[in-house]
Design a protein around this motif. Structure first.
Motif, PDB file in Angstrom:
ATOM      1  N   ILE A  57       0.823  -1.215   0.000  1.00 34.02           N
ATOM      2  CA  ILE A  57       0.000   0.000   0.000  1.00 34.02           C
ATOM      3  C   ILE A  57       0.857   1.266   0.000  1.00 34.02           C
ATOM      4  N   VAL A  61      -0.377   4.939  -1.435  1.00 37.21           N
ATOM      5  CA  VAL A  61      -0.770   5.943  -0.438  1.00 37.21           C
ATOM      6  C   VAL A  61       0.084   7.191  -0.593  1.00 37.21           C
ATOM      7  N   LEU A  66      -4.432   6.256  -3.193  1.00 39.56           N
ATOM      8  CA  LEU A  66      -5.206   5.380  -2.326  1.00 39.56           C
ATOM      9  C   LEU A  66      -5.660   6.172  -1.098  1.00 39.56           C
ATOM     10  N   ALA A  68      -8.164   7.330   2.076  1.00 37.28           N
ATOM     11  CA  ALA A  68      -8.608   6.499   3.196  1.00 37.28           C
ATOM     12  C   ALA A  68      -9.742   5.539   2.840  1.00 37.28           C
ATOM     13  N   LEU A  71      -8.509   2.873   0.631  1.00 38.39           N
ATOM     14  CA  LEU A  71      -7.617   1.985   1.377  1.00 38.39           C
ATOM     15  C   LEU A  71      -8.421   0.961   2.167  1.00 38.39           C
ATOM     16  N   ILE A  97       2.294   7.579   8.337  1.00 35.93           N
ATOM     17  CA  ILE A  97       0.985   7.519   7.687  1.00 35.93           C
ATOM     18  C   ILE A  97      -0.051   7.020   8.696  1.00 35.93           C
ATOM     19  N   LEU A  99      -3.266   5.314   9.454  1.00 29.71           N
ATOM     20  CA  LEU A  99      -4.181   4.411   8.775  1.00 29.71           C
ATOM     21  C   LEU A  99      -5.546   4.440   9.471  1.00 29.71           C
TER      22      LEU A  99
END
Length: 154
Positions: A57, A61, A66, A68, A71, A97, A99
């Motif tokens: 990812i 990202v 990508l 949120a 994702l 990052i 997540l």
């Protein structure tokens, strides 16, 4: 919930990884997890003859491809397609990052095969953001004491 402290965070990760692979057959994780922790998880899976599915990812990202919501969709789709039943993910990755872990876990819990065990690496989140932990969020939340012990935060 019980709190476990160890002199080295790797010891906590080893305990969490061993528990994760004892409960699950295939654990989903990403390439955004701290590599030494991911290695501990993979070694535990090999010893237990279980599997770890690592989905990339980071590049998407960082490139802004990508967001949120995408994702979350991507991880849920990968979880289903790889027949996963466990999750290891960072609240904030070692690259900084954040997540959407709570949303990911909530969506995974709505699948036909919800996670049997969830481990969240919270080392980078300590003293950076509100944690709002609850038993429905994860089974283990890892944090090393060096991040918050004597950090002069109330």
């Amino acid at each position: 919930s019980p709190v476990f402290l160890a002199g080295r965070s790797a010891n906590l990760m080893t305990m969490a990884a061993d528990t994760l692979v004892s409960c699950c057959h295939n654990v989903l994780t990403t390439d955004a997890e701290w590599p030494p922790y991911r290695d501990i998880l993979c070694h535990a899976a090999v010893r237990a003859k279980k599997h770890v599915s690592v989905t990339p990812i980071i590049s998407a990202v960082l490139a802004g491809k990508l967001p949120a919501i995408s994702l979350v969709d991507h991880l849920v789709k990968t979880y289903k397609s790889q027949h996963c039943d466990g999750l290891f993910i960072s609240d904030i990755t070692f690259l900084g990052i954040r997540l959407p872990v709570r949303h990911i876990v909530e969506r995974l819990c709505q699948t036909a095969n919800p996670p049997k065990f969830v481990v969240v690496d919270g080392a980078q989140a300590a003293n950076q953001c509100p944690l709002r932990l609850s038993p429905t969020f994860c089974d283990v939340y890892l944090m090393s004491t060096q991040k918050w012990l004597r950090a002069f935060q109330p």
